[in-house]
Design an enzyme around this catalytic site. Structure first.
Site, short mmCIF file in Angstrom:
data_model
loop_
_atom_site.label_atom_id
_atom_site.label_comp_id
_atom_site.label_asym_id
_atom_site.label_seq_id
_atom_site.Cartn_x
_atom_site.Cartn_y
_atom_site.Cartn_z
CE LYS A 86 -0.35 -0.14 5.03
NZ LYS A 86 -1.20 -0.59 6.15
CE1 TYR A 117 13.81 31.62 5.71
CE2 TYR A 117 13.93 29.26 5.26
CZ TYR A 117 13.79 30.57 4.82
OH TYR A 117 13.64 30.82 3.49
C1 LIG Z 1 -0.47 -1.64 6.71
C2 LIG Z 1 -1.10 -2.89 7.18
C3 LIG Z 1 -0.30 -4.01 7.46
C4 LIG Z 1 1.20 -3.98 7.44
O1 LIG Z 1 1.66 -3.48 8.68
P1 LIG Z 1 3.23 -3.40 8.98
O2 LIG Z 1 3.30 -2.86 10.36
O3 LIG Z 1 3.78 -2.42 7.98
O4 LIG Z 1 3.76 -4.75 8.80
C5 LIG Z 1 -0.95 -5.17 7.80
N1 LIG Z 1 -2.29 -5.24 7.86
C6 LIG Z 1 -3.08 -4.18 7.61
C7 LIG Z 1 -4.55 -4.32 7.71
C8 LIG Z 1 -2.51 -2.97 7.27
O5 LIG Z 1 -3.29 -1.92 7.02
#
Ligand SMILES: *Cc1c(COP(=O)(O)O)cnc(C)c1O
Length: 361
Positions: free
Chosen positions: A35, A252
């Site tokens: 994702k 800054y």
């Molecule tokens: C993002 C996500 C994961 C992966 O989690 P990590 O901590 O990056 O391993 C697993 N399950 C769901 C439902 C997620 O949204």
């Protein structure tokens, strides 16, 4: 010459991290979670390293379509399921498996016309209170799904709120087990932290951050502890050097004041490149592979580094913001994230589109 900043994705490290997930969950099938554009690495680049996974889990139909276009024929899972009824048509067309987490998604499936019934992952809210059916409502949801001709196999899933922390996963595992005991179907519970810290693996595990070389429970453990490799390097160069006198300030807000004569390098990297603005003086950075620290505020296109540890550095010297430096040096992204009060996940995902990315081993 283009501005010297660039990012590198290390495909062999992605593959090695995936192998690490397999070693930690030898009897499970592994979803590589891709994702958010593969946690900022780019779907296509990540695919080059992670194509040995058993499936890919993601959120966006566009990303799912991109995987199919790359030639991936295996499982693809939509972790939030469908957002509206017509998404089901894309699921049918692209052969996507999808999470079902609410009653509306079951209604939509019941009205969907498809030749091929869909494989679904029914999600339980076992305590995180984000998505899913409560344990009390789970069985009825399962029965509704099971009665639909549009539905093929039903797998059972939940997600942990504290796999990386003190509270752990036992209370959620207990809630899940109690409510699913006599239901058939494959189980999918663990994220990276649950696999690594708790050794918890069912039929499927969802490996996200571990694939990308960040420790889910940093600073309790680092990537070295978990046997993970850095997969993303952000590097640039010095584009100026300033010689400060005592009392001179940098950047800054004049938030840093030199107390002695000091050389400071100006790096072509700022928050518009995805470098966190909220890290103050002292954030680690490598200059020619030597560990140095930032001074003053990060600006949009530049940041400043104390060159005291590396007097030979000058215009054009290589700077590693995170990832792999020259000669086998390493600056884990987790250390930079911590200095910015955030986590490696956020830094990866924030890598800005203006940074050119290339793929290396
Ligand atoms: C993002 C996500 C994961 C992966 O989690 P990590 O901590 O990056 O391993 C697993 N399950 C769901 C439902 C997620 O949204």
């Amino acid at each position: 010459m283009p501005r010297p900043i660039e990012a590198l994705v290390h495909t062999a490290a992605l593959a090695a991290n995936l192998a690490r997930a397999r070693a930690a969950a030898p009897d499970a099938r592994v979803w590589a979670v891709v994702k958010a554009n593969a946690y900022g690495h780019g779907i296509e680049r990540a695919f080059a390293g992670l194509h040995g996974a058993d499936g890919f889990a993601l959120l966006d139909l566009a990303e799912a379509a991109a995987l199919r276009a790359l030639g991936w024929r295996g499982p693809v899972l939509l972790l939030e399921g469908c957002f509206e009824p017509r998404d089901l048509e894309a699921c049918s067309r692209l052969n996507l498996w999808h999470v079902v987490h609410c009653a509306e998604q079951i209604d939509w499936l019941g009205r969907h016309k498809t030749q091929q019934p869909h494989r679904v992952f029914l999600k339980m809210n076992s305590g995180m209170n984000r998505l899913g059916f409560t344990p009390a409502a789970f069985r009825a949801a399962w029965a509704r799904l099971n009665a639909l001709p549009q539905v093929d196999e039903i797998s059972l899933m939940t997600h942990f709120s504290d796999a990386d922390g003190e509270r752990g996963v036992a209370h959620q595992v207990a809630a899940f087990d109690a409510a699913t005991r006599d239901l058939p179907g494959e189980r999918c519970l663990s994220n990276s932290a649950a696999v690594l810290r708790h050794g918890l693996a069912n039929d499927w595990v969802r490996a996200g951050i571990l694939c990308y070389g960040s420790a889910p429970d940093f600073p309790a453990h680092d990537i070295h502890h978990w046997g993970l490799q850095s997969t993303l390097t952000l590097r640039s160069r010095l584009i100026a050097v300033q010689q400060l006198q005592p009392g001179d300030t940098v950047g800054y807000g004049s938030s840093y004041t030199a107390s002695a004569p000091q050389r400071v390098g100006i790096v072509a990297c700022g928050y518009a490149d995805g470098y966190p603005r909220h890290c103050g003086t002292g954030t680690p950075v490598l200059v020619q592979g030597v560990r140095c620290s930032t001074v003053g505020r990060v600006s949009m296109d530049m940041l400043a580094v104390d060159l005291t540890p590396v007097p030979e550095a000058g215009m054009g010297s290589e700077v590693t913001l995170w990832g792999r430096g020259p000669d086998g040096t390493l600056l884990p992204i987790d250390e930079v994230a911590r200095a910015a009060g955030t986590i490696g996940y956020e830094l990866m995902c924030a890598l800005a589109p203006r940074v050119p990315v290339s793929v290396t081993e």
